[in-house]
Design a protein around this motif. Structure first.
Motif, short mmCIF file in Angstrom:
data_model
loop_
_atom_site.label_atom_id
_atom_site.label_comp_id
_atom_site.label_asym_id
_atom_site.label_seq_id
_atom_site.Cartn_x
_atom_site.Cartn_y
_atom_site.Cartn_z
N GLY A 1 0.83 -1.19 -0.09
CA GLY A 1 -0.12 -0.24 0.01
C GLY A 1 0.77 1.21 0.08
N THR A 2 0.01 2.30 0.07
CA THR A 2 0.96 3.61 -0.16
C THR A 2 1.74 3.83 1.04
N ALA A 3 1.39 3.25 2.29
CA ALA A 3 2.27 3.52 3.39
C ALA A 3 3.78 2.58 3.32
N ARG A 4 3.90 2.16 2.27
CA ARG A 4 5.10 1.43 2.21
C ARG A 4 6.06 1.98 1.05
N GLU A 5 5.66 3.32 0.48
CA GLU A 5 6.33 3.93 -0.26
C GLU A 5 7.44 4.51 0.35
N PRO A 6 8.71 4.66 -0.46
CA PRO A 6 9.97 5.39 0.20
C PRO A 6 9.66 6.84 0.15
N VAL A 7 10.32 7.49 1.29
CA VAL A 7 10.34 8.90 1.26
C VAL A 7 10.75 9.58 0.04
N GLY A 8 9.92 10.52 -0.52
CA GLY A 8 10.40 11.06 -2.01
C GLY A 8 9.84 10.26 -2.99
N ASP B 1 -2.67 0.11 3.24
CA ASP B 1 -2.13 -1.05 3.72
C ASP B 1 -1.79 -1.98 2.63
N ARG B 2 -2.40 -1.94 1.51
CA ARG B 2 -2.41 -3.24 0.50
C ARG B 2 -2.48 -2.75 -0.87
N GLN C 1 4.24 12.21 11.59
CA GLN C 1 5.55 11.54 11.47
C GLN C 1 5.52 9.98 11.25
N HIS C 2 4.23 9.74 10.36
CA HIS C 2 4.07 8.25 10.16
C HIS C 2 3.94 8.18 8.44
N PRO C 3 4.28 7.10 8.01
CA PRO C 3 3.75 6.71 6.47
C PRO C 3 2.34 6.95 6.41
N TYR C 4 1.37 6.66 6.98
CA TYR C 4 0.00 7.01 6.64
C TYR C 4 -0.21 8.36 6.42
N GLY C 5 0.58 9.37 6.95
CA GLY C 5 0.39 10.81 6.58
C GLY C 5 1.06 11.31 5.20
N ARG C 6 2.10 10.59 4.75
CA ARG C 6 2.72 10.65 3.41
C ARG C 6 1.74 10.60 2.21
N GLN C 7 1.90 11.36 1.31
CA GLN C 7 0.88 11.37 0.23
C GLN C 7 1.75 11.75 -0.85
N PHE D 1 10.12 -1.20 -6.22
CA PHE D 1 8.96 -1.38 -5.38
C PHE D 1 8.45 -2.53 -5.79
N HIS D 2 8.18 -3.25 -6.81
CA HIS D 2 7.52 -4.37 -7.36
C HIS D 2 8.50 -5.44 -6.61
N ALA D 3 9.66 -5.56 -6.79
CA ALA D 3 10.46 -6.78 -6.24
C ALA D 3 10.65 -6.65 -4.81
N ALA D 4 10.54 -5.57 -4.18
CA ALA D 4 10.33 -5.64 -2.82
C ALA D 4 8.81 -5.94 -2.20
N HIS D 5 8.01 -5.63 -2.57
CA HIS D 5 6.83 -5.76 -1.92
C HIS D 5 5.81 -6.86 -2.63
N TYR D 6 6.13 -7.41 -3.73
CA TYR D 6 4.97 -8.20 -4.41
C TYR D 6 5.46 -9.85 -4.32
N GLY D 7 6.03 -10.19 -3.06
CA GLY D 7 6.42 -11.53 -2.85
C GLY D 7 5.51 -12.38 -2.25
N ALA D 8 5.75 -13.69 -2.55
CA ALA D 8 4.86 -14.76 -2.09
C ALA D 8 4.37 -14.90 -0.94
N ARG D 9 5.63 -14.45 0.16
CA ARG D 9 5.33 -14.60 1.43
C ARG D 9 4.81 -13.48 2.30
N SER D 10 4.61 -12.14 1.58
CA SER D 10 3.82 -11.29 1.94
C SER D 10 2.46 -11.21 1.35
#
Length: 431
Positions: free
Chosen positions: A56-63, A105-106, A174-180, A197-206
């Protein structure tokens, strides 16, 4: 007990007796580590499935805010030698539909297909090809990035969007939910950011997979194995940090709109919290019950200060917000805000009346079967249970958990979750 209260109690009992139990949910994990929930239902020749990733958007890197939505927009626009036209044509030929979206989140991919073997097998293989080998074409990346940027710039002219963005930033400073996403962050995105982003977050175990419809447990297991084996073997995505409660305050943003937009709230509730049911029942009386709620009666009906006013809790992986929202004419924004705060304060001090409590339970229990009256609605609920790792009997016990809530529990839960010192207020186009 008054005659009215007795009647409400009898209606509540009848609704509880008529409420259907939740669907039978089965759970397992694939060899690749994907959690699966399955509901077998042969009433229609349809299969619905939803694949969720902790992306989800809360997983995005700063910037790099905006990369989650862009990744989802691109994932089915090219895969394993197919371009977007071929993918769309194959789906159309099969009568299948691929959809989904992104929230905090997702990220979700949802497939609906007919259950006949000559339809479902190629539909499943097409989905597997999309998740196993997305190509993120350069031309599609540039086009979707430009489209997202144009849409965001247009949205940022609207007072409701301005209010929402300021509200989330104030609640989660100060939290990822507030970053847009911003025009600057979208402009800075490169195709390499999407690939990373795809490589880091689109894995089978997550990932979690929810399947509902016309197939057997053995067929569902084979499908889940086939799909999850095509996913990258990425590391498990770490959990989100717990947000700090914000300092209460009020932010006013000038805007030429004729209507003022007012938002009040704070981080309050996460998925699976024991306070969920007292808060859900109580909020029906406060502002979630439409014309029978206190906010509507006081702000709209008695004083005409708003056409609509609402309140809700949005539970997330970490503390999601409680929010009150309304729009009113500029000249009466101050009065509407003062009254809304007064209604909330009184509810926090006294909680619901017995009549309000019975009416809330009657509605929530009586309407519960409507939340499960189609495969698509069942899928949405099962996917939520899968992603947030809720108990398998969550839907079975929903009516009884509503019924057992007391007024004292509501008052205590609201006191725990909402404090004046942490409530933030945003007013756009106020006086």
């Amino acid at each position: 007990m008054t005659p009215r209260q007795l009647l409400l109690a009898c209606c509540l009992l009848l609704c509880a007796q008529l409420a259907h139990a939740g669907p039978k949910i089965e759970r397992w994990q694939t060899t690749a580590g994907t959690r699966v929930l399955f509901v077998e239902d042969h009433s229609l020749p349809i299969i619905d499935l939803q694949l969720d990733f902790a992306a989800g958007t809360a997983r995005e890197p700063v910037g790099r805010e905006g990369v989650a939505g862009l990744t989802r927009a691109l994932i089915d626009l090219g895969a394993n030698g197919m371009d977007e036209t071929e993918i769309a044509s194959r789906l159309a030929d099969l009568g299948a539909r691929l959809s989904g979206g992104v929230d905090l989140d997702r990220t979700s991919l949802t497939l609906r297909t007919l259950s006949m073997a000559d339809k479902r097998a190629p539909a499943f293989e097409l989905l597997r090809a999309i998740i196993a080998g997305p190509t993120f074409p350069v031309a599609a990346f540039e086009r979707e990035k430009a489209r997202s940027l144009a849409a965001l710039r247009e949205a940022l002219t609207r007072p409701d969007v301005i209010a929402s963005k300021a509200f989330w930033a104030a609640m989660y400073p100060q939290h990822p939910y507030g970053r847009q996403a911003t025009p600057e962050s979208l402009t800075a995105l490169l195709r390499d950011d999407v690939l990373a982003f795809h490589a880091a977050h689109y894995g089978a175990r997550s990932a979690t997979l929810a399947i509902v419809g016309d197939l057997s447990r053995a067929e569902a297991e084979a499908l889940a194995e086939r799909l999850s084996s095509g996913l990258p073997a990425a590391a498990v995505v770490a959990g989100l940090p717990q947000p700090q409660l914000p300092a209460g305050g009020e932010e006013r943003i000038a805007h030429p709109a004729a209507q003022s937009h007012l938002l009040i709230g704070m981080p309050a509730l996460k998925r699976g919290d024991p306070d969920f049911f007292p808060l859900a029942v109580g909020n029906y009386s406060l502002g979630g019950g439409g014309f029978v709620s206190r906010l509507v009666k006081e702000v709209r009906d008695k004083r005409g200060l708003a056409y609509s006013v609402h309140s809700y809790f949005l539970p997330l992986q970490q503390l999601g917000p409680f929010q009150i929202g309304l729009q009113t004419r500029k000249g009466q924004a101050a009065e509407a805000l003062q009254l809304t705060r007064a209604v909330l304060t009184e509810f926090l001090e006294r909680g619901p009346s017995e009549t309000e409590l019975l009416a809330a339970k009657q509605n929530l229990v009586g309407s519960f079967p409507l939340r499960l009256d189609s495969n698509r609605k069942i899928l949405e609920n099962v996917a939520m249970i899968a992603f947030y790792d809720l108990p398998l009997d969550y839907l079975d016990r929903y009516p009884e958990n509503v019924e057992r809530v007391t007024a004292a529990e509501i008052q205590a839960a609201f006191a725990r979750r909402l404090q004046a010192a942490h409530l933030v207020t945003v007013v756009v186009a106020g006086d």
